[in-house]
Write a protein that holds these residues in place. Structure first.
Motif, PDB file in Angstrom:
ATOM      1  N   GLU A  84       0.817  -1.215   0.000  1.00  0.00           N
ATOM      2  CA  GLU A  84       0.000   0.000   0.000  1.00  0.00           C
ATOM      3  C   GLU A  84       0.848   1.261   0.000  1.00  0.00           C
ATOM      4  O   GLU A  84       0.421   2.304  -0.488  1.00  0.00           O
ATOM      5  CB  GLU A  84      -0.949   0.002   1.210  1.00  0.00           C
TER       6      GLU A  84
ATOM      7  N   SER B 209     -13.583   3.656   6.205  1.00  0.00           N
ATOM      8  CA  SER B 209     -12.325   3.215   5.593  1.00  0.00           C
ATOM      9  C   SER B 209     -12.484   3.000   4.093  1.00  0.00           C
ATOM     10  O   SER B 209     -11.542   3.211   3.330  1.00  0.00           O
ATOM     11  CB  SER B 209     -11.842   1.914   6.241  1.00  0.00           C
TER      12      SER B 209
ATOM     13  N   GLY C 168     -10.200   4.727   1.539  1.00  0.00           N
ATOM     14  CA  GLY C 168      -9.495   3.848   0.609  1.00  0.00           C
ATOM     15  C   GLY C 168      -9.645   4.322  -0.831  1.00  0.00           C
ATOM     16  O   GLY C 168      -8.686   4.307  -1.604  1.00  0.00           O
TER      17      GLY C 168
ATOM     18  N   LEU D 145      -1.487   9.611   3.853  1.00  0.00           N
ATOM     19  CA  LEU D 145      -2.467   8.698   4.442  1.00  0.00           C
ATOM     20  C   LEU D 145      -1.912   7.983   5.671  1.00  0.00           C
ATOM     21  O   LEU D 145      -0.828   7.421   5.640  1.00  0.00           O
ATOM     22  CB  LEU D 145      -2.885   7.642   3.401  1.00  0.00           C
TER      23      LEU D 145
ATOM     24  N   PRO E 254      -3.246   4.945   7.578  1.00  0.00           N
ATOM     25  CA  PRO E 254      -4.331   3.968   7.504  1.00  0.00           C
ATOM     26  C   PRO E 254      -4.719   3.425   8.868  1.00  0.00           C
ATOM     27  O   PRO E 254      -4.020   3.632   9.855  1.00  0.00           O
ATOM     28  CB  PRO E 254      -3.748   2.867   6.612  1.00  0.00           C
TER      29      PRO E 254
ATOM     30  N   ASP F 152      -7.054   7.528   9.492  1.00  0.00           N
ATOM     31  CA  ASP F 152      -8.142   6.588   9.768  1.00  0.00           C
ATOM     32  C   ASP F 152      -7.944   6.019  11.167  1.00  0.00           C
ATOM     33  O   ASP F 152      -7.087   5.164  11.382  1.00  0.00           O
ATOM     34  CB  ASP F 152      -8.137   5.480   8.704  1.00  0.00           C
TER      35      ASP F 152
END
Ligand code: ATP
Ligand code: MG
Lengths: 258, 314
Positions: free
Chosen positions: A94, B44, B48, B81, B83, B160
């Motif tokens: 990712e 999410s 995403g 980001l 996550p 997140d």
């Protein structure tokens, strides 16, 4: 601008890949040295003595290029397959997906890692072979280098494709066990395919690994079961096909984006 | 300019589950924005899609004017980001992780090393720079992900649930840090289950439930629409006995000998509470607003939203 960004991203992936296999060198660089030493001792010294010549060369000399090729194939394949799969598994893939790294750069980075490992292993195995063969001659260095690079690239791409589809760690050992190993053994590493009876010699020619082993052997010894131009052509066509496949899969996000 | 603009965003996962049912969302530049919702609401999934980890089914997304479909490279550069789940290589060191991430964004390696030092120091990870990520504590791993998201200096930081599993003290220091970088001009979007977090940090808020936005407003306005508040009263009386006040017209719970909780409707006001207590010779020593006002509101909104919809599958 965009190209210099890509160059930095590519270098980053490549360094990361090399760091990975160097960090775990006991798992990545030592086993091929041990396996190849065993092959040299068993097939070269012990059995080889009784076999005599193959394609007009002492058996030991004959198998050196094939064994180097065999290590190149397994190592490039498993480097990319396990690294990419573990990036999927730990989800650190990712890190690349959120960043503006293009698909060709991702592919090139991973293939570059597989290539680096394969070349290092090739050198190690070659050095090991010096202990068993008196004079390893190099007849066509250009073809030798070209073949080893194209073959590592091809199997790095194959490992990448395998990792894209793999859902468990077991899935990345299926192809090596059921496809790569048989094809390598039947690809003329240990014998000249001209020894195969009639129809089987023809069948053997459908095995792409035969072309790699023979092109490589030609670079070393100057002997080959197949036309070297055809062999290189076959390898290049396979490379293009595998690159196109890997590109399409990653671009669509197969196995990496829901 | 809008930092984020989402129009009619839909996502149906393979297997047919519809996680987003047409979401519209706008976040202004410089905002500190909360995306709230219960488990499985689609937070999410939304994040995403914005950050290219999930393919959208339909709809439009743009970040600082860059369109997700046509200007992906520029769009990605704008976003950092953090996550929900740890997603770094556990065997790489802290420094490798942040420097490599910068590399993926095209930051030259020397610059990346300088910035790594800067951000790792700010986030209290410099001492751990050469430790493998798996050796870090949970809170350190969260901070590592924040540092990693900042190295390419994005204009929009998306987090997140950044404080999941982080202790109070660290949570507050993370809040301070986020407030600080927001002041410096980075737009922040954050999802959370801690409503205190949204209340403390965020100016604007959207509440999402079952793949749809049920509320989208400023935190202040949202709190004023709250028409019932709960107050906690500590009381005393000369005789030291258990105090059992009677409050006509109010819902009340006694939590111990000297404490009650009273629900007060906006329209009622507090005077009547005090009048009645004085009449019973009870002294109010202290009074506080029960925390989690937002929490109640949140439950309210979600329930109201669901009541207005036919039941799933019906
Ligand atoms: N890869 C996937 N495949 C199928 N369904 C998924 C997938 N990812 C998420 N979902 C489903 O989509 C819905 C929304 O999930 P999402 O992760 O966006 O929720 P969330 O709001 O982030 O919840 P949480 O607060 O628990 O993190 C859930 O019902 C979830 O089960
Ligand atoms: Mg979530």
């Amino acid at each position: 601008m965009a190209s210099s960004y890509s160059a930095i991203a590519l270098k980053t992936i490549w360094i990361k890949e090399c760091t990975r296999f160097l960090r775990i060198w006991v798992q990545t660089l030592v086993p091929p040295a041990i396996t190849m030493t065993l092959y040299f001792i068993i097939f070269g010294s012990i059995v080889g003595e009784r076999i005599g010549d193959m394609s007009g060369r002492p058996y030991m000399e004959f198998i050196v290029p094939g064994l180097i090729m065999m290590s190149v194939i397994t190592n490039s394949y498993s480097n990319v397959a396990s690294s990419f799969f573990s990036a999927k598994f730990q989800r650190n893939i990712e890190e690349m997906l959120v960043a503006p790294v293009s698909t060709p750069v991702i592919i090139a980075g991973y293939v570059g890692g597989g290539l680096a490992r394969a070349l290092i292993v090739a050198v190690i195995v070659t050095l090991v072979s010096f202990a068993f063969v008196e004079n390893v001659s190099i007849n066509h260095a250009g073809i030798l280098v070209l073949t080893v690079i194209l073959t590592s690239t091809l199997f790095s791409l194959a490992g990448l494709i395998n990792a894209v589809y793999a859902k468990t760690f077991d899935d990345i050992s299926i192809v090596p066990t059921f496809v790569l190993t048989p094809l390598t053994y039947l690809g003329g590493v240990f014998f000249s395919v001209s020894l195969l009876p009639g129809i089987w010699e023809t069948v053997a020619r459908f095995n792409p690994i035969l072309y790699m082993v023979n092109a490589f052997r030609y670079g070393f010894l100057g002997v080959s079961d197949v036309d070297v131009g055809v062999a290189l052509g076959v390898i290049i066509v396979f490379n293009l096909a595998f690159f196109a496949t890997a590109y399409t899969l990653l671009q669509r996000g197969v196995g990496i984006r829901s | 300019m809008k930092a984020l603009s989402i129009k009619n965003l839909r996502k149906t996962y393979k297997g047919g589950f519809e996680a987003l049912k047409g979401i519209d969302l706008e976040v202004a530049e410089g905002d500190f924005f909360a995306l709230l919702g219960p488990n499985g609401a689609g937070k999410s999934t939304t994040i995403g899609i914005i950050s290219s980890l999930v393919n959208k089914t339909s709809g439009e997304v743009s970040v600082f004017g860059y369109d997700l479909d046509t200007q992906l490279v520029e769009l990605k550069r704008q976003i950092g980001l953090v996550p929900q789940e740890f997603n770094f290589n556990q065997f790489e060191t802290v420094r490798q992780i942040v420097v490599n991430q910068a590399g993926y964004y095209g930051v030259p390696r020397e610059v990346a090393h300088e910035r790594a030092e800067h951000y790792l120091k700010q986030l209290g990870l410099w001492d751990k720079r050469d430790a493998a990520a798996r050796m870090l504590s949970g809170g350190m791993k969260r901070r590592l992900m924040i540092a990693r998201a900042l190295l390419h200096e994005p204009r929009l930081l998306i987090l997140d649930e950044p404080t999941a599993g982080v202790d109070i003290e660290l949570r507050r220091s993370m809040w301070d840090y986020l407030i600080e970088i927001n002041k410096q001009g980075i737009t922040i979007i954050l999802t959370t289950h801690y409503l205190e977090e949204a209340e403390t940090l965020c100016r604007n808020i959207a509440i999402i439930d079952q793949g749809a936005i049920v509320e989208n407003t400023s935190v202040k306005r949202l709190l004023t629409t709250l028409n019932r508040e709960t107050f906690v009263l500590d009381m005393s009386r000369n005789d030291e006995q258990r105090i059992e006040p009677q409050l006509e017209g109010f819902t009340m719970r006694q939590t111990d000998d000297h404490t009650i909780e009273v629900d007060v409707e906006k329209s009622q006001g507090l005077n009547k509470v005090f009048e009645q207590l004085s009449a019973q010779d009870i002294k109010v020593i202290s009074m506080r607003n029960k925390a989690n006002r937002l929490e109640e509101l949140f439950v309210d909104l979600v329930e109201r939203g669901r009541a207005n919809k036919p039941a799933a599958g019906a």
